[in-house]
Design a protein around this motif. Structure first.
Motif, PDB file in Angstrom:
ATOM      1  N   GLY A  67       0.915  -1.179   0.092  1.00  0.00           N
ATOM      2  CA  GLY A  67      -0.094   0.156  -0.118  1.00  0.00           C
ATOM      3  C   GLY A  67       0.884   1.340   0.099  1.00  0.00           C
ATOM      4  O   GLY A  67       0.403   2.179  -0.526  1.00  0.00           O
ATOM      5  N   ILE A 142      -4.877  -4.792  -8.162  1.00  0.00           N
ATOM      6  CA  ILE A 142      -6.105  -3.834  -7.985  1.00  0.00           C
ATOM      7  C   ILE A 142      -7.579  -4.501  -8.331  1.00  0.00           C
ATOM      8  O   ILE A 142      -8.268  -3.768  -8.113  1.00  0.00           O
ATOM      9  CB  ILE A 142      -5.681  -2.503  -8.543  1.00  0.00           C
ATOM     10  N   GLN A 145     -10.626  -4.660  -6.159  1.00  0.00           N
ATOM     11  CA  GLN A 145     -11.204  -3.197  -5.823  1.00  0.00           C
ATOM     12  C   GLN A 145     -12.148  -2.997  -6.923  1.00  0.00           C
ATOM     13  O   GLN A 145     -13.031  -1.855  -6.743  1.00  0.00           O
ATOM     14  CB  GLN A 145     -10.286  -2.060  -5.605  1.00  0.00           C
ATOM     15  N   LEU A 174     -11.871   5.683  -4.524  1.00  0.00           N
ATOM     16  CA  LEU A 174     -10.938   4.666  -5.120  1.00  0.00           C
ATOM     17  C   LEU A 174      -9.799   5.073  -5.969  1.00  0.00           C
ATOM     18  O   LEU A 174      -8.927   4.763  -6.019  1.00  0.00           O
ATOM     19  CB  LEU A 174     -11.809   3.410  -5.744  1.00  0.00           C
ATOM     20  N   GLY A 177      -6.182   6.754  -5.641  1.00  0.00           N
ATOM     21  CA  GLY A 177      -5.016   6.079  -5.267  1.00  0.00           C
ATOM     22  C   GLY A 177      -4.491   5.104  -6.549  1.00  0.00           C
ATOM     23  O   GLY A 177      -4.739   5.361  -7.321  1.00  0.00           O
ATOM     24  N   THR A 179      -5.235   2.288  -7.617  1.00  0.00           N
ATOM     25  CA  THR A 179      -6.331   1.969  -8.516  1.00  0.00           C
ATOM     26  C   THR A 179      -6.768   2.929  -9.783  1.00  0.00           C
ATOM     27  O   THR A 179      -7.065   2.466 -10.899  1.00  0.00           O
ATOM     28  CB  THR A 179      -7.712   1.491  -7.862  1.00  0.00           C
ATOM     29  N   ARG A 422      -6.113   3.537   2.752  1.00  0.00           N
ATOM     30  CA  ARG A 422      -6.448   3.712   1.414  1.00  0.00           C
ATOM     31  C   ARG A 422      -7.424   4.708   1.370  1.00  0.00           C
ATOM     32  O   ARG A 422      -7.976   5.140   2.252  1.00  0.00           O
ATOM     33  CB  ARG A 422      -7.206   2.103   1.270  1.00  0.00           C
ATOM     34  N   GLU A 423      -7.264   5.075  -0.121  1.00  0.00           N
ATOM     35  CA  GLU A 423      -8.225   6.203  -0.424  1.00  0.00           C
ATOM     36  C   GLU A 423      -9.800   5.925  -0.025  1.00  0.00           C
ATOM     37  O   GLU A 423     -10.461   6.801   0.239  1.00  0.00           O
ATOM     38  CB  GLU A 423      -7.860   6.467  -1.800  1.00  0.00           C
ATOM     39  N   GLN A 427     -12.271   0.230   0.480  1.00  0.00           N
ATOM     40  CA  GLN A 427     -11.133  -0.447  -0.114  1.00  0.00           C
ATOM     41  C   GLN A 427     -10.195  -0.883   1.153  1.00  0.00           C
ATOM     42  O   GLN A 427      -9.579  -2.046   1.195  1.00  0.00           O
ATOM     43  CB  GLN A 427     -10.488   0.220  -1.042  1.00  0.00           C
ATOM     44  N   ALA A 428     -10.260   0.000   2.140  1.00  0.00           N
ATOM     45  CA  ALA A 428      -9.720  -0.434   3.132  1.00  0.00           C
ATOM     46  C   ALA A 428      -9.988  -1.649   4.163  1.00  0.00           C
ATOM     47  O   ALA A 428      -9.148  -2.600   4.475  1.00  0.00           O
ATOM     48  CB  ALA A 428      -9.453   0.672   4.262  1.00  0.00           C
ATOM     49  N   VAL A 431      -8.996  -4.861   1.896  1.00  0.00           N
ATOM     50  CA  VAL A 431      -7.712  -5.185   1.981  1.00  0.00           C
ATOM     51  C   VAL A 431      -7.340  -5.837   3.481  1.00  0.00           C
ATOM     52  O   VAL A 431      -6.701  -6.879   3.564  1.00  0.00           O
ATOM     53  CB  VAL A 431      -6.598  -3.938   1.951  1.00  0.00           C
ATOM     54  N   SER A 506      -2.775  11.377   3.118  1.00  0.00           N
ATOM     55  CA  SER A 506      -2.950   9.955   2.428  1.00  0.00           C
ATOM     56  C   SER A 506      -1.705   9.936   1.481  1.00  0.00           C
ATOM     57  O   SER A 506      -1.553   8.614   1.053  1.00  0.00           O
ATOM     58  CB  SER A 506      -4.310   9.863   1.490  1.00  0.00           C
TER      59      SER A 506
END
Length: 516
Positions: A67, A142, A145, A174, A177, A179, A422-423, A427-428, A431, A506
């Motif tokens: 990450g 990715i 996601q 999303l 970042g 992705t 994560r953005e 998503q966080a 993960v 971030s």
């Protein structure tokens, strides 16, 4: 079909930020903490930033396995959107976006006149092709996601249209970042493997030389859409410096920006260096594999959570800098649940009782994996576990094998590591807690959490109900998954002859940063 718009507040901000290239970007950067303010900078063009931070696992955002790689990849690539200091999506390559009323179709409108660093057009077709590669290429990290993308297409030169298999309002977040980083199709259609060492994007810099595990040399990309905001002509990227020598290295000019540990802060100040503490999303944690003994017993996992004196760990590992935290998000972030403030406060008696109630009369054997980072903290955790009846043997592995052994082979039961955030909060969760989550060692998921995340995705991020739904997901995750969150760690840097870095929790950015 009519287009659904967001709340007037966010729309107004996006519209204003995206009104023009120069004004929009400058305001976005100011939202992230300013541009070229701070001591140490001359404000003139030219110069080289020599950043001792980290080298990426790869220069390809599709196969990046860490990450934290996003920090380095952002030197060479642009994402479709960005985040402001509060974690809201703001324009970057896309100047605006709109969902339709059903929430299953979103259109991103690109700025006009964008190009990749090689001069080829960065238009809607290129962006759609890049997204398609990310969601379909074998081995893409990715792709999970983007599971809800049913189709991506270009409409004209500037509109990228995502048709979704279900309602999902997370895409603007999303795409801030890895992705959303746009890779030049001309590069991956010719030789995708070459991207590991030869990035092909549109970001503020282009890589001119890359020596694996040693350094990368970059030069300013004059085709970057905000090139006027880049005040240096070159950028050298290095691995994190040895803590024992980092201050001397900055003093000597080997580096002019370097990451510090808490132990080096006073030394750096005494040496006359500028020390800057930057908020981050980084939280240290223990990753637990519940498919491996003894953590296949829920009683041992619960005892583990109460056995750790996080305040002491923070003091030993980071000289007290940072804040004890029991969840993956920092206070003030929309997903932070205040009701979890002290949910697993240090209680060794309770940890011992949990083990006794589960029938353990002898010390519980365990293996505690360390990749050599913060050995004092690892040894302190070992001692704290022993005090409650968990006899952990430290298994030291090379740092270069950490991701492979812990997250890909999933061969370690208990590991000291950190989560870089994560953005997108969803998503966080994916993960950390998803069935395909890279940082979920046993890949187990929770139907209750999945159901709650579905509600989150179906709720526009500016809806009044969004924060409550997200915080409930945090509660479910923290109280049902084995992860042991320890403390939040800000980024600390020492600077010499470099102006202050913009505040951006971030992502570290360098627009407006000058050298002297």
């Amino acid at each position: 079909m009519p287009l659904r718009t967001r709340t007037s507040t966010n729309l107004n901000r996006r519209t204003f930020l995206g009104a023009s290239l120069g004004a929009g970007l400058i305001l976005a950067l100011e939202a992230c903490g300013g541009t070229s303010t701070g001591s140490g900078g001359s404000g003139g063009a030219g110069g080289t930033i020599k950043w001792a931070w980290q080298l990426p696992t790869t220069w390809d955002p599709v196969t990046s396995s860490a990450g934290s790689d996003v920090q380095m990849l952002a030197l060479a690539y642009d994402p479709i959107t960005a985040l402001d200091e509060q974690g809201n999506a703001i324009p970057w390559l896309a100047e605006s976006w709109k969902y339709d009323e059903s929430g299953t179709k979103v259109t991103f409108t690109l700025r006009s006149g964008l190009t990749f660093s090689d001069g080829s057009p960065l238009d809607a077709t290129a962006v759609a092709t890049s997204i398609e590669r990310g969601r379909t290429q074998q081995g893409s990290l990715i792709a999970p996601q983007m599971k809800t993308i049913a189709k991506v297409s270009a409409s004209g030169e500037r509109d990228v249209v995502l048709e979704l298999s279900e309602v999902d309002y997370q895409y603007p977040l999303l795409f801030a970042g890895k992705t959303g980083m746009v890779v030049n199709p001309a590069a991956f259609e010719k030789d995708a493997a070459a991207l590991a060492t030869q990035p092909a994007g549109s970001g503020p810099f282009t890589v001119t030389k890359y020596v694996q595990n040693d350094h990368a040399s970059l030069k300013k990309n004059d085709r970057f859409f905000a090139a006027d905001e880049i005040k240096v002509s070159a950028f050298d990227l290095y691995p994190q410096a040895d803590p024992a020598t980092v201050v001397a290295a900055v003093q000597s000019g080997q580096y002019n920006v370097a990451r510090l540990g808490g132990a080096q802060v006073q030394q750096a100040k005494d040496a006359g260096l500028e020390v800057q503490v930057l908020d981050s999303m980084f939280v240290y944690c223990l990753d637990v594999h519940t498919g491996m003994a003894p953590f296949d017993d829920p009683a041992v996992v619960e005892a583990l959570k109460y056995a750790i004196d996080r305040e002491k760990i923070k003091k030993v590992a980071n000289f007290g800098i940072g804040d004890v935290n029991y969840q993956p998000f920092p206070p003030g972030y929309v997903g932070f649940n205040p009701d979890l403030g002290d949910v697993y406060a240090f209680d060794p008696d309770k940890a011992r009782q949990l083990l006794a109630d589960a029938g353990y009369t002898d010390p519980v054997p365990a293996v505690f994996t360390s990749s050599g980072f913060a050995p004092a903290a690892v040894e302190l955790i070992q001692a704290q576990l022993k005090d409650v009846g968990i006899d952990a043997t430290i298994d030291t592995i090379p740092q270069t094998q950490h991701t492979q052994l812990v997250y890909i082979e999933r061969s370690k039961a208990l590991t000291y590591d950190g989560f870089a955030g994560r953005e997108s909060p969803v998503q966080a969760f994916q993960v950390l807690f998803g069935a395909e989550g890279l940082m979920n060692p046993d890949r187990t998921s929770s139907p209750e959490l999945e159901a709650q995340l579905k509600k989150v995705k179906e709720t526009p991020t500016d809806d009044p109900a969004y924060a409550g739904l997200l915080q409930e997901a945090t509660r479910i995750a923290v109280t049902t998954f084995p992860n042991v969150f320890l403390y939040l760690a800000p980024s600390i840097v020492a600077r010499k002859g470099v102006s202050a870095l913009p505040k951006s929790p971030s992502l570290r950015r360098f627009e407006g940063v000058t050298t002297s």
